[in-house]
Design a protein around this motif. Structure first.
Motif, PDB file in Angstrom:
ATOM      1  N   LEU A  52       0.836  -1.193   0.000  1.00  0.00           N
ATOM      2  CA  LEU A  52       0.000   0.000   0.000  1.00  0.00           C
ATOM      3  C   LEU A  52       0.874   1.247   0.000  1.00  0.00           C
ATOM      4  CD1 LEU A  52      -2.697  -1.043   2.616  1.00  0.00           C
ATOM      5  CD2 LEU A  52      -2.845  -1.154   0.131  1.00  0.00           C
ATOM      6  N   LYS A  53       0.380   2.278  -0.645  1.00  0.00           N
ATOM      7  CA  LYS A  53       1.123   3.529  -0.737  1.00  0.00           C
ATOM      8  C   LYS A  53       0.507   4.594   0.169  1.00  0.00           C
ATOM      9  CE  LYS A  53       3.284   6.224  -4.363  1.00  0.00           C
ATOM     10  NZ  LYS A  53       3.417   6.374  -5.811  1.00  0.00           N
ATOM     11  N   TYR A  54      -0.826   4.652   0.175  1.00  0.00           N
ATOM     12  CA  TYR A  54      -1.541   5.662   0.943  1.00  0.00           C
ATOM     13  C   TYR A  54      -2.570   5.002   1.856  1.00  0.00           C
ATOM     14  CZ  TYR A  54       0.095   8.559  -2.958  1.00  0.00           C
ATOM     15  OH  TYR A  54       0.853   9.162  -3.916  1.00  0.00           O
ATOM     16  N   ARG A  55      -2.869   5.684   2.931  1.00  0.00           N
ATOM     17  CA  ARG A  55      -3.990   5.317   3.797  1.00  0.00           C
ATOM     18  C   ARG A  55      -4.826   6.586   3.949  1.00  0.00           C
ATOM     19  NH1 ARG A  55      -1.556   2.797   7.914  1.00  0.00           N
ATOM     20  NH2 ARG A  55      -2.164   0.815   7.002  1.00  0.00           N
ATOM     21  N   VAL A  56      -6.139   6.441   3.801  1.00  0.00           N
ATOM     22  CA  VAL A  56      -7.041   7.577   3.990  1.00  0.00           C
ATOM     23  C   VAL A  56      -7.799   7.337   5.285  1.00  0.00           C
ATOM     24  CG1 VAL A  56      -8.925   8.935   3.012  1.00  0.00           C
ATOM     25  CG2 VAL A  56      -7.272   7.837   1.481  1.00  0.00           C
ATOM     26  N   VAL A  71     -29.510  16.327   2.139  1.00  0.00           N
ATOM     27  CA  VAL A  71     -28.598  15.473   2.908  1.00  0.00           C
ATOM     28  C   VAL A  71     -27.326  16.284   3.112  1.00  0.00           C
ATOM     29  CG1 VAL A  71     -27.051  13.483   2.728  1.00  0.00           C
ATOM     30  CG2 VAL A  71     -29.470  13.206   2.244  1.00  0.00           C
ATOM     31  N   ALA A  72     -26.794  16.254   4.326  1.00  0.00           N
ATOM     32  CA  ALA A  72     -25.577  16.994   4.636  1.00  0.00           C
ATOM     33  C   ALA A  72     -24.522  16.050   5.202  1.00  0.00           C
ATOM     34  CB  ALA A  72     -25.874  18.102   5.642  1.00  0.00           C
ATOM     35  N   MET A  73     -23.282  16.277   4.787  1.00  0.00           N
ATOM     36  CA  MET A  73     -22.155  15.507   5.299  1.00  0.00           C
ATOM     37  C   MET A  73     -21.031  16.474   5.629  1.00  0.00           C
ATOM     38  SD  MET A  73     -19.658  12.823   3.330  1.00  0.00           S
ATOM     39  CE  MET A  73     -20.366  11.252   3.743  1.00  0.00           C
ATOM     40  N   ARG A  74     -20.440  16.259   6.783  1.00  0.00           N
ATOM     41  CA  ARG A  74     -19.222  16.990   7.167  1.00  0.00           C
ATOM     42  C   ARG A  74     -18.224  15.932   7.604  1.00  0.00           C
ATOM     43  NH1 ARG A  74     -17.458  22.142   9.231  1.00  0.00           N
ATOM     44  NH2 ARG A  74     -15.839  21.831  10.798  1.00  0.00           N
ATOM     45  N   VAL A  75     -17.085  15.894   6.926  1.00  0.00           N
ATOM     46  CA  VAL A  75     -16.078  14.877   7.226  1.00  0.00           C
ATOM     47  C   VAL A  75     -14.684  15.480   7.100  1.00  0.00           C
ATOM     48  CG1 VAL A  75     -16.077  13.963   4.860  1.00  0.00           C
ATOM     49  CG2 VAL A  75     -15.313  12.516   6.716  1.00  0.00           C
ATOM     50  N   ARG A  76     -13.858  15.180   8.076  1.00  0.00           N
ATOM     51  CA  ARG A  76     -12.435  15.521   8.022  1.00  0.00           C
ATOM     52  C   ARG A  76     -11.711  14.273   7.546  1.00  0.00           C
ATOM     53  NH1 ARG A  76     -11.531  20.244  10.832  1.00  0.00           N
ATOM     54  NH2 ARG A  76     -13.293  20.876  12.129  1.00  0.00           N
ATOM     55  N   TRP A  77     -10.739  14.443   6.669  1.00  0.00           N
ATOM     56  CA  TRP A  77     -10.000  13.301   6.155  1.00  0.00           C
ATOM     57  C   TRP A  77      -8.543  13.672   5.945  1.00  0.00           C
ATOM     58  CZ3 TRP A  77      -8.088  14.282   1.274  1.00  0.00           C
ATOM     59  CH2 TRP A  77      -8.752  15.253   0.519  1.00  0.00           C
ATOM     60  N   VAL A  78      -7.697  12.661   6.032  1.00  0.00           N
ATOM     61  CA  VAL A  78      -6.270  12.850   5.784  1.00  0.00           C
ATOM     62  C   VAL A  78      -5.780  11.709   4.898  1.00  0.00           C
ATOM     63  CG1 VAL A  78      -5.804  14.113   7.919  1.00  0.00           C
ATOM     64  CG2 VAL A  78      -5.535  11.642   7.870  1.00  0.00           C
ATOM     65  N   VAL A  79      -4.814  12.019   4.064  1.00  0.00           N
ATOM     66  CA  VAL A  79      -4.114  11.013   3.275  1.00  0.00           C
ATOM     67  C   VAL A  79      -2.726  10.884   3.895  1.00  0.00           C
ATOM     68  CG1 VAL A  79      -3.225  10.366   0.997  1.00  0.00           C
ATOM     69  CG2 VAL A  79      -5.388  11.626   1.183  1.00  0.00           C
ATOM     70  N   VAL A  80      -2.391   9.647   4.283  1.00  0.00           N
ATOM     71  CA  VAL A  80      -1.139   9.371   4.980  1.00  0.00           C
ATOM     72  C   VAL A  80      -0.246   8.507   4.096  1.00  0.00           C
ATOM     73  CG1 VAL A  80      -0.148   8.267   7.036  1.00  0.00           C
ATOM     74  CG2 VAL A  80      -2.335   9.485   7.201  1.00  0.00           C
ATOM     75  N   ASP A  81       1.040   8.801   4.084  1.00  0.00           N
ATOM     76  CA  ASP A  81       2.033   7.970   3.404  1.00  0.00           C
ATOM     77  C   ASP A  81       2.252   6.734   4.269  1.00  0.00           C
ATOM     78  OD1 ASP A  81       4.647   6.819   2.842  1.00  0.00           O
ATOM     79  OD2 ASP A  81       5.055   8.612   1.653  1.00  0.00           O
ATOM     80  N   VAL A  82       1.900   5.557   3.760  1.00  0.00           N
ATOM     81  CA  VAL A  82       1.987   4.316   4.532  1.00  0.00           C
ATOM     82  C   VAL A  82       3.421   4.016   4.942  1.00  0.00           C
ATOM     83  CG1 VAL A  82       1.676   1.813   4.415  1.00  0.00           C
ATOM     84  CG2 VAL A  82      -0.109   3.324   3.567  1.00  0.00           C
ATOM     85  N   ASN A  83       4.378   4.256   4.053  1.00  0.00           N
ATOM     86  CA  ASN A  83       5.774   3.903   4.330  1.00  0.00           C
ATOM     87  C   ASN A  83       6.455   4.860   5.301  1.00  0.00           C
ATOM     88  OD1 ASN A  83       5.743   1.639   2.570  1.00  0.00           O
ATOM     89  ND2 ASN A  83       5.882   3.057   0.857  1.00  0.00           N
ATOM     90  N   ARG A  84       6.183   6.131   5.164  1.00  0.00           N
ATOM     91  CA  ARG A  84       6.856   7.130   6.003  1.00  0.00           C
ATOM     92  C   ARG A  84       6.003   7.612   7.170  1.00  0.00           C
ATOM     93  NH1 ARG A  84       8.535   9.900   0.707  1.00  0.00           N
ATOM     94  NH2 ARG A  84      10.346   8.681   0.125  1.00  0.00           N
ATOM     95  N   GLY A  85       4.705   7.358   7.098  1.00  0.00           N
ATOM     96  CA  GLY A  85       3.819   7.753   8.183  1.00  0.00           C
ATOM     97  C   GLY A  85       3.445   9.218   8.200  1.00  0.00           C
ATOM     98  N   GLY A  86       3.912   9.984   7.247  1.00  0.00           N
ATOM     99  CA  GLY A  86       3.611  11.413   7.221  1.00  0.00           C
ATOM    100  C   GLY A  86       2.279  11.721   6.572  1.00  0.00           C
ATOM    101  N   VAL A  87       1.666  12.795   7.006  1.00  0.00           N
ATOM    102  CA  VAL A  87       0.412  13.265   6.423  1.00  0.00           C
ATOM    103  C   VAL A  87       0.729  14.012   5.139  1.00  0.00           C
ATOM    104  CG1 VAL A  87      -1.569  14.795   6.742  1.00  0.00           C
ATOM    105  CG2 VAL A  87      -0.764  13.372   8.645  1.00  0.00           C
ATOM    106  N   LEU A  88       0.119  13.577   4.034  1.00  0.00           N
ATOM    107  CA  LEU A  88       0.359  14.176   2.722  1.00  0.00           C
ATOM    108  C   LEU A  88      -0.720  15.175   2.324  1.00  0.00           C
ATOM    109  CD1 LEU A  88       1.400  10.920   0.837  1.00  0.00           C
ATOM    110  CD2 LEU A  88       2.906  12.676   1.799  1.00  0.00           C
ATOM    111  N   ALA A  89      -1.920  14.981   2.841  1.00  0.00           N
ATOM    112  CA  ALA A  89      -3.029  15.874   2.494  1.00  0.00           C
ATOM    113  C   ALA A  89      -4.044  15.857   3.617  1.00  0.00           C
ATOM    114  CB  ALA A  89      -3.692  15.432   1.189  1.00  0.00           C
TER     115      ALA A  89
END
Length: 135
Positions: A52-56, A71-89
């Motif tokens: 895997l490359k990314y985790r959302v 219909v309403a949706m509010r969601v916070r999300w992050v894209v994480v680099d699986v190998n380095r563990g850093g947040v990319l987005a």
């Protein structure tokens, strides 16, 4: 369904076939696979037979609607680099979709639309991260 600013009502006769969490994640996973043109998408808790490359990750703050309204949706999300563990987005999505009529089918359709819109936002961000690399 939302009955007021601070009141939600459960519909005893209209239930999801699975858990709301697992069904939403399944739909988003299917949407991402389609939008990214890749079958290398897996949904937690499954593990892929490939690296895997990314985790959302998601924090769903609101996902409700009113018959004949919206219909309403509010969601916070992050894209994480699986190998380095850093947040990319990082994203905060406030999405809505009109409910065409006062029917449960139309309400479910609007829920599906906001899941699609969320998937498009995330896929767009991943595509930006992927620009120039092989997917």
């Amino acid at each position: 369904t939302r009955r007021g600013e601070s009141r939600v009502e459960y519909a005893e006769l209209h239930r999801w076939a699975g858990s709301l969490e697992s069904e939403c994640l399944r739909v988003i996973g299917e949407n991402l696979a389609l939008l990214l043109g890749s079958q290398r998408v897996v949904v937690y808790p499954l593990a892929g037979p490939f690296p895997l490359k990314y985790r959302v990750r998601f924090d769903l703050e609101r996902f409700d609607g009113r018959l004949g309204d919206v219909v309403a949706m509010r969601v916070r999300w992050v894209v994480v680099d699986v190998n380095r563990g850093g947040v990319l987005a990082v994203g905060l999505s406030n999405l809505s979709a009109p409910v065409a009529a006062r029917s449960v089918d139309d309400l479910v359709g609007a829920h599906s639309k906001v899941l699609e819109d969320l998937s498009r936002e995330i896929a767009g961000r991943i595509a930006e991260l992927e620009s120039g690399s092989e997917w």
